[in-house]
Design a protein around this motif. Sequence first.
Motif, PDB file in Angstrom:
ATOM      1  N   VAL A 120       0.805  -1.220   0.000  1.00  0.00           N
ATOM      2  CA  VAL A 120       0.000   0.000   0.000  1.00  0.00           C
ATOM      3  C   VAL A 120       0.839   1.271   0.000  1.00  0.00           C
ATOM      4  CG1 VAL A 120      -1.917  -1.155   1.148  1.00  0.00           C
ATOM      5  CG2 VAL A 120      -0.207   0.028   2.535  1.00  0.00           C
ATOM      6  N   PHE A 121       2.159   1.163  -0.138  1.00  0.00           N
ATOM      7  CA  PHE A 121       2.981   2.368  -0.256  1.00  0.00           C
ATOM      8  C   PHE A 121       2.707   3.016  -1.608  1.00  0.00           C
ATOM      9  CE2 PHE A 121       6.829   4.809  -1.099  1.00  0.00           C
ATOM     10  CZ  PHE A 121       7.019   5.444   0.121  1.00  0.00           C
ATOM     11  N   PRO A 122       2.761   4.360  -1.685  1.00  0.00           N
ATOM     12  CA  PRO A 122       2.477   5.043  -2.949  1.00  0.00           C
ATOM     13  C   PRO A 122       3.258   4.470  -4.122  1.00  0.00           C
ATOM     14  CG  PRO A 122       2.650   6.660  -1.190  1.00  0.00           C
ATOM     15  CD  PRO A 122       3.021   5.333  -0.598  1.00  0.00           C
ATOM     16  N   TRP A 123       2.534   4.112  -5.168  1.00  0.00           N
ATOM     17  CA  TRP A 123       3.051   3.657  -6.456  1.00  0.00           C
ATOM     18  C   TRP A 123       3.670   2.273  -6.431  1.00  0.00           C
ATOM     19  CZ3 TRP A 123       0.849   7.306  -9.133  1.00  0.00           C
ATOM     20  CH2 TRP A 123       0.866   8.637  -8.681  1.00  0.00           C
ATOM     21  N   CYS A 124       3.707   1.601  -5.290  1.00  0.00           N
ATOM     22  CA  CYS A 124       4.309   0.270  -5.249  1.00  0.00           C
ATOM     23  C   CYS A 124       3.335  -0.759  -5.822  1.00  0.00           C
ATOM     24  CB  CYS A 124       4.698  -0.130  -3.824  1.00  0.00           C
ATOM     25  SG  CYS A 124       5.650  -1.669  -3.733  1.00  0.00           S
ATOM     26  N   THR A 125       3.858  -1.719  -6.576  1.00  0.00           N
ATOM     27  CA  THR A 125       3.012  -2.730  -7.210  1.00  0.00           C
ATOM     28  C   THR A 125       3.361  -4.144  -6.762  1.00  0.00           C
ATOM     29  OG1 THR A 125       4.507  -2.831  -9.121  1.00  0.00           O
ATOM     30  CG2 THR A 125       2.635  -1.312  -9.264  1.00  0.00           C
ATOM     31  N   ARG A 126       4.153  -4.282  -5.709  1.00  0.00           N
ATOM     32  CA  ARG A 126       4.507  -5.617  -5.226  1.00  0.00           C
ATOM     33  C   ARG A 126       3.246  -6.339  -4.742  1.00  0.00           C
ATOM     34  NH1 ARG A 126       9.298  -7.567  -3.153  1.00  0.00           N
ATOM     35  NH2 ARG A 126      10.182  -6.135  -4.712  1.00  0.00           N
ATOM     36  N   PRO A 127       2.957  -7.551  -5.256  1.00  0.00           N
ATOM     37  CA  PRO A 127       1.737  -8.261  -4.853  1.00  0.00           C
ATOM     38  C   PRO A 127       1.652  -8.439  -3.347  1.00  0.00           C
ATOM     39  CG  PRO A 127       2.748  -9.336  -6.748  1.00  0.00           C
ATOM     40  CD  PRO A 127       3.719  -8.291  -6.273  1.00  0.00           C
ATOM     41  N   ALA A 128       0.455  -8.239  -2.805  1.00  0.00           N
ATOM     42  CA  ALA A 128       0.274  -8.315  -1.358  1.00  0.00           C
ATOM     43  C   ALA A 128       0.619  -9.686  -0.803  1.00  0.00           C
ATOM     44  CB  ALA A 128      -1.172  -7.954  -1.003  1.00  0.00           C
ATOM     45  N   ARG A 129       0.456 -10.718  -1.619  1.00  0.00           N
ATOM     46  CA  ARG A 129       0.734 -12.067  -1.135  1.00  0.00           C
ATOM     47  C   ARG A 129       2.215 -12.268  -0.810  1.00  0.00           C
ATOM     48  NH1 ARG A 129      -2.985 -15.822  -0.933  1.00  0.00           N
ATOM     49  NH2 ARG A 129      -4.384 -14.655  -2.306  1.00  0.00           N
ATOM     50  N   ALA A 130       3.074 -11.404  -1.349  1.00  0.00           N
ATOM     51  CA  ALA A 130       4.511 -11.499  -1.068  1.00  0.00           C
ATOM     52  C   ALA A 130       4.956 -10.453  -0.051  1.00  0.00           C
ATOM     53  CB  ALA A 130       5.303 -11.336  -2.370  1.00  0.00           C
ATOM     54  N   CYS A 131       4.011  -9.794   0.615  1.00  0.00           N
ATOM     55  CA  CYS A 131       4.335  -8.693   1.529  1.00  0.00           C
ATOM     56  C   CYS A 131       4.233  -9.103   2.992  1.00  0.00           C
ATOM     57  CB  CYS A 131       3.367  -7.518   1.280  1.00  0.00           C
ATOM     58  SG  CYS A 131       3.589  -6.674  -0.297  1.00  0.00           S
ATOM     59  N   ASP A 132       4.825  -8.270   3.854  1.00  0.00           N
ATOM     60  CA  ASP A 132       4.560  -8.352   5.293  1.00  0.00           C
ATOM     61  C   ASP A 132       3.184  -7.746   5.542  1.00  0.00           C
ATOM     62  OD1 ASP A 132       7.171  -9.285   5.648  1.00  0.00           O
ATOM     63  OD2 ASP A 132       7.963  -7.270   5.968  1.00  0.00           O
ATOM     64  N   ILE A 133       2.529  -8.188   6.605  1.00  0.00           N
ATOM     65  CA  ILE A 133       1.286  -7.551   7.031  1.00  0.00           C
ATOM     66  C   ILE A 133       1.626  -6.681   8.241  1.00  0.00           C
ATOM     67  CG2 ILE A 133      -1.093  -7.862   7.795  1.00  0.00           C
ATOM     68  CD1 ILE A 133      -0.546  -8.800   4.943  1.00  0.00           C
ATOM     69  N   ASP A 134       1.449  -5.379   8.080  1.00  0.00           N
ATOM     70  CA  ASP A 134       1.898  -4.402   9.072  1.00  0.00           C
ATOM     71  C   ASP A 134       0.746  -3.922   9.935  1.00  0.00           C
ATOM     72  OD1 ASP A 134       3.629  -2.440  10.296  1.00  0.00           O
ATOM     73  OD2 ASP A 134       2.614  -0.932   9.054  1.00  0.00           O
ATOM     74  N   HIS A 135       1.005  -3.753  11.233  1.00  0.00           N
ATOM     75  CA  HIS A 135       0.064  -3.055  12.102  1.00  0.00           C
ATOM     76  C   HIS A 135       0.237  -1.560  11.850  1.00  0.00           C
ATOM     77  CE1 HIS A 135       0.093  -6.955  14.142  1.00  0.00           C
ATOM     78  NE2 HIS A 135      -0.965  -6.572  14.849  1.00  0.00           N
TER      79      HIS A 135
END
Length: 472
Positions: A372-387
């Motif tokens: 969800v960072f501006p302009w980032c397109t990295r798929p969420a499935r490969a991301c950390d889930i942040d509080h």
Amino acid sequence: MIETLAGPKAEVEDLSASALLALARDRKAAEDRAAADLLEVAARWADLHPPESIHAAAVFSDGGRYGLEHEEPIAGEGCPAVAEFCIAELGAVLGISSTSAKRLIGHALELRHRLPRLWAQVQAGQVPAWRARTVAEATIHATPSLTMEAARWVDTQVASVAARVGPAQLDRLVAETIKRHELAEADPTADPDDGYLSVDPRHATLHAEDVHYAGTMRFEAELDIADALDLDRALAHGAETLKALGSQAPLDARRSAALGDLARTQTALDLHTQGSTAARSEDGLPVAREVVLHAHFDTGLDGLETVFGPTGRLEEGQRLVLLEQVKGWCRDSRTKVTVKPVIDLNAELSAPGYDIPDRIREQVILRDRTCVFPWCTRPARACDIDHVIAYDHEADAEGRQPGPTASSNLAPECRWHHRLKTHTGWRYDVTAPGVYEWTSPHGHHYRRDHTGTTRIDTPPRAADDPEPPGRP
């Protein structure tokens, strides 16, 4: 209304053919000048953020899970490194991803420090910036890496013709120049042309990031002559077989399908002869397709309609996918199909403690789709889930938790942007489910939701902040 570089405005419709050509030429010159200026800005931005600008005392440690900011070498040997987190701010104001901003700064430094002839030609308006950047990309990522001397040698060979050849010729020239230098380094007395025989060009490469909207990927290969001829005959036979079985697809499409059939058949035979205990299909052969794809369609599989029929979204590659394609994949007797239950993306799910259960993680991934960072397109499935609001591990178990593990307080962030948010002045807030408003260290504001990024406003210029220098 169009304003020409020569002066007053004029309606495009009133311009003659000669005037339109002059306007086109002027606009292209202005575009090239702006691209050259942007490279200069990127290099200067790097100058303002050397590794010495990193102050560990200004950030806090999270126990080493992500690590603090470090210096980032983004160009070849001899180029200065930069403080890694400065890249995101430049990318955000340009409306590009942090990866693209890193590439821009890297190209600027590579040109200025290792390819000075090309750099001078770009700044003089003799070579378009995009041409010089293709050369910089090649010299940065050459394998083995180029020394400063090698890069300067490439610069000497290429700069004299960079403005006069086409893109394909330029790419070949750079590749040939790099290879000739490698061969000369290995044996200065050898004929460079003879050295190509010692280079093995064979490869089979899947361009997984190059996903077409029609649901295809590009696969290219360099084969031995005998292997290439054998493969060609096999594809010709497979294409004719598909036609005989009733396929109405064009020849190239049938050859492509035959290659897929060849791959699946070989996979199945290999597993079968090895006595594999893997899952088997109805014909007794092991399941050949083991690639995991996540396709999403609206309720009833009757979502977006196009001229091709019902269309959904494929997570892999962030592309559209046709319902007929998914049906075709599922009809293959050796395809394993798993249907997961529908998840309500608007429901507020929560869990006690810091750990995020799979059901909440999946909901957040499906809701936000990417980092969800501006302009980032990295798929969420490969991301950390942040509080979003940090979980307070010291909070009283019976008291109020300021950063709960709940849908409304969770967001996917790629590891790099997660570290950025943790260790720098970047901050963000949740304004609605799946809607985030970011504030950069320099006061720029961005809104991010599942549709993309929007600039909210531009911070006012401080009285002591001079206007950017103009160009006469």
